[in-house]
Design a protein around this motif. Sequence first.
Motif, PDB file in Angstrom:
ATOM      1  N   ARG A   1     -91.704  16.381  24.357  1.00  0.00           N
ATOM      2  CA  ARG A   1     -91.228  17.292  25.442  1.00  0.00           C
ATOM      3  C   ARG A   1     -90.320  16.550  25.998  1.00  0.00           C
ATOM      4  O   ARG A   1     -89.065  16.960  26.598  1.00  0.00           O
ATOM      5  CB  ARG A   1     -92.140  16.011  26.654  1.00  0.00           C
ATOM      6  CG  ARG A   1     -92.083  16.515  27.881  1.00  0.00           C
ATOM      7  CD  ARG A   1     -92.813  18.349  28.334  1.00  0.00           C
ATOM      8  NE  ARG A   1     -93.177  18.330  27.953  1.00  0.00           N
ATOM      9  CZ  ARG A   1     -94.867  18.990  28.922  1.00  0.00           C
ATOM     10  NH1 ARG A   1     -94.962  17.898  29.389  1.00  0.00           N
ATOM     11  NH2 ARG A   1     -95.749  18.981  28.461  1.00  0.00           N
TER      12      ARG A   1
ATOM     13  N   LYS B   1     -86.531  17.194  24.623  1.00  0.00           N
ATOM     14  CA  LYS B   1     -85.784  17.952  23.670  1.00  0.00           C
ATOM     15  C   LYS B   1     -85.220  16.843  22.507  1.00  0.00           C
ATOM     16  O   LYS B   1     -85.238  17.218  20.936  1.00  0.00           O
ATOM     17  CB  LYS B   1     -84.934  19.096  24.278  1.00  0.00           C
ATOM     18  CG  LYS B   1     -86.287  19.692  24.299  1.00  0.00           C
ATOM     19  CD  LYS B   1     -84.780  20.907  24.884  1.00  0.00           C
ATOM     20  CE  LYS B   1     -85.427  22.243  25.520  1.00  0.00           C
ATOM     21  NZ  LYS B   1     -86.324  21.796  27.096  1.00  0.00           N
TER      22      LYS B   1
ATOM     23  N   THR C   1     -88.007  23.470  30.973  1.00  0.00           N
ATOM     24  CA  THR C   1     -89.324  24.916  30.104  1.00  0.00           C
ATOM     25  C   THR C   1     -88.987  26.205  30.998  1.00  0.00           C
ATOM     26  O   THR C   1     -87.649  26.331  31.748  1.00  0.00           O
ATOM     27  CB  THR C   1     -90.444  24.036  31.191  1.00  0.00           C
ATOM     28  OG1 THR C   1     -90.209  24.388  32.773  1.00  0.00           O
ATOM     29  CG2 THR C   1     -90.856  22.515  30.079  1.00  0.00           C
ATOM     30  N   GLN C   2     -89.389  26.940  29.546  1.00  0.00           N
ATOM     31  CA  GLN C   2     -89.072  28.502  30.171  1.00  0.00           C
ATOM     32  C   GLN C   2     -87.874  29.428  30.152  1.00  0.00           C
ATOM     33  O   GLN C   2     -87.738  29.732  31.054  1.00  0.00           O
ATOM     34  CB  GLN C   2     -90.206  28.638  31.314  1.00  0.00           C
ATOM     35  CG  GLN C   2     -91.719  28.586  31.526  1.00  0.00           C
ATOM     36  CD  GLN C   2     -92.638  28.956  32.804  1.00  0.00           C
ATOM     37  OE1 GLN C   2     -91.659  29.095  33.477  1.00  0.00           O
ATOM     38  NE2 GLN C   2     -93.855  28.211  32.371  1.00  0.00           N
TER      39      GLN C   2
ATOM     40  N   ARG D   1     -92.206  32.982  18.464  1.00  0.00           N
ATOM     41  CA  ARG D   1     -93.323  32.731  18.862  1.00  0.00           C
ATOM     42  C   ARG D   1     -94.865  32.029  17.826  1.00  0.00           C
ATOM     43  O   ARG D   1     -94.994  33.249  17.839  1.00  0.00           O
ATOM     44  CB  ARG D   1     -94.012  31.726  20.360  1.00  0.00           C
ATOM     45  CG  ARG D   1     -95.109  31.589  21.122  1.00  0.00           C
ATOM     46  CD  ARG D   1     -94.863  30.392  21.120  1.00  0.00           C
ATOM     47  NE  ARG D   1     -93.787  29.115  21.439  1.00  0.00           N
ATOM     48  CZ  ARG D   1     -94.167  29.405  23.225  1.00  0.00           C
ATOM     49  NH1 ARG D   1     -94.920  29.537  23.992  1.00  0.00           N
ATOM     50  NH2 ARG D   1     -93.001  28.296  23.914  1.00  0.00           N
TER      51      ARG D   1
ATOM     52  N   GLU E   1     -87.924  24.603  19.206  1.00  0.00           N
ATOM     53  CA  GLU E   1     -88.251  23.464  20.415  1.00  0.00           C
ATOM     54  C   GLU E   1     -90.457  23.747  19.463  1.00  0.00           C
ATOM     55  O   GLU E   1     -90.564  24.817  19.314  1.00  0.00           O
ATOM     56  CB  GLU E   1     -88.862  24.198  21.920  1.00  0.00           C
ATOM     57  CG  GLU E   1     -89.499  23.403  22.742  1.00  0.00           C
ATOM     58  CD  GLU E   1     -88.890  24.300  24.230  1.00  0.00           C
ATOM     59  OE1 GLU E   1     -89.690  23.397  24.757  1.00  0.00           O
ATOM     60  OE2 GLU E   1     -88.331  24.734  24.021  1.00  0.00           O
TER      61      GLU E   1
ATOM     62  N   ASN F   1     -93.916  23.208  21.089  1.00  0.00           N
ATOM     63  CA  ASN F   1     -94.468  23.341  23.213  1.00  0.00           C
ATOM     64  C   ASN F   1     -95.599  22.819  23.293  1.00  0.00           C
ATOM     65  O   ASN F   1     -96.987  23.107  22.235  1.00  0.00           O
ATOM     66  CB  ASN F   1     -94.152  24.796  23.512  1.00  0.00           C
ATOM     67  CG  ASN F   1     -94.922  24.288  24.962  1.00  0.00           C
ATOM     68  OD1 ASN F   1     -95.624  23.384  25.690  1.00  0.00           O
ATOM     69  ND2 ASN F   1     -93.738  25.200  26.197  1.00  0.00           N
TER      70      ASN F   1
ATOM     71  N   PRO G   1     -98.878  25.816  25.197  1.00  0.00           N
ATOM     72  CA  PRO G   1     -98.022  26.638  24.947  1.00  0.00           C
ATOM     73  C   PRO G   1     -99.011  27.461  25.572  1.00  0.00           C
ATOM     74  O   PRO G   1     -99.848  27.692  26.758  1.00  0.00           O
ATOM     75  CB  PRO G   1     -98.219  27.144  23.236  1.00  0.00           C
ATOM     76  CG  PRO G   1     -99.815  26.026  23.033  1.00  0.00           C
ATOM     77  CD  PRO G   1     -99.090  25.040  24.170  1.00  0.00           C
TER      78      PRO G   1
END
Length: 397
Positions: free
Chosen positions: A98, A100, A146-147, A189, A260, A262, A265
Amino acid sequence: MKLAILSRAPRAYSTQRLRAAADQRGHDVKVLNTLRFGIDLTGEAPDLQYRGRPLSDYDAVLPRIGASITYFGTAVVRQFEQMDVYTPNTANGISNARDKLRATQILSRHNIGMPATAFVRNRADVRPAIELVGGAPVVIKLLEGTQGIGVILAPEVKVAEAIIETLQSTQQNVLIQRFVSESRGRDIRALVVGDRVVAAMRRTAQGDEFRSNVHRGGTVQRVELDPESEQAAVRSAQIMGLRVAGVDMLEGHDGPLVMEVNSSPGLQGIEEATQLDVAGAIVDYIANQVAFPEIDVRQRLSVSTGYGVAEILVHNNGDFVGKTIGESSLGERDITVLTLHRGATVIPNPRNRVALETGDRLLCFGKLEEMRSMVPERRKRRARVRRLPAEPIPVAE
């Protein structure tokens, strides 16, 4: 298997798919609101309350912890861990992913390819940091965005300085990262489950947008990863302490660059792009682990006074080079070699006849004082605590 899915969004696609996949496989599954837990520390054993009542027994828990409740959510996951309930993503793993900056620090320690990154706080250090990562244009990232939110492309040094100064004035911490121009608004991803990538997609940004997130209007398509990219994704997830993770990578000239990892996800984009049952793969993995779960070896083996787990590096021209483990005298010093790491190869419970080479890393359990004595730059004896000086804080002249 009785499975709990921790989620505040029971109607979200990912939550519904995970629940449906568990139902289809005959598991008893419940979606529990993370914020309705109470951590019970009053009894002899760790316990949890849910909606004010004692929580029933569960075999496994799958956390879907949102960024806004990271602290409380990871505390709940940690309590499940203390209750010996299996979770594919540990509280530490979620916390690591969470943040970075923390994630980048951890991954860089393990030689994971990443875009050049810098973190500074003082205004005077911003320009040198930009030069350190390769100069403008640079990407500026909020530590907990995020996103694609909180990711800004600064085309010039002065623009980057102004953006960073503005963000820092609002108590925001930011990373300064090299802009990987060869990625051309695309990234990958990879959905990691256990020790493999179960699905992967390429996301492509629309128009002048450089962020390829689906939430930013990016398009997706299924992609087959090369072995190097798959290994980078799996290693990144496992280094972070995650067994279910989405790993975002850029396609650099010299190989994959991890951006990153996640811990929660989303499944909709990757399932629609690949037409693969990713939710089912996650549930199957958890079911297989429940009967034989992984444990934190360091935590379990570090409870005896004077004993613990440590890593011993075989240095060039050191005493161990060319010797077998049996000839190294480790056993005589009450030290057991649990695993031998040689490059990307892991040898569990290596035999005494295995010869040691320069660069080998030995994960060992034994007497801490003996293992410390093998590190030449550290003191072999514990330093004596001296008496407090007559004047602890000298008077300024």
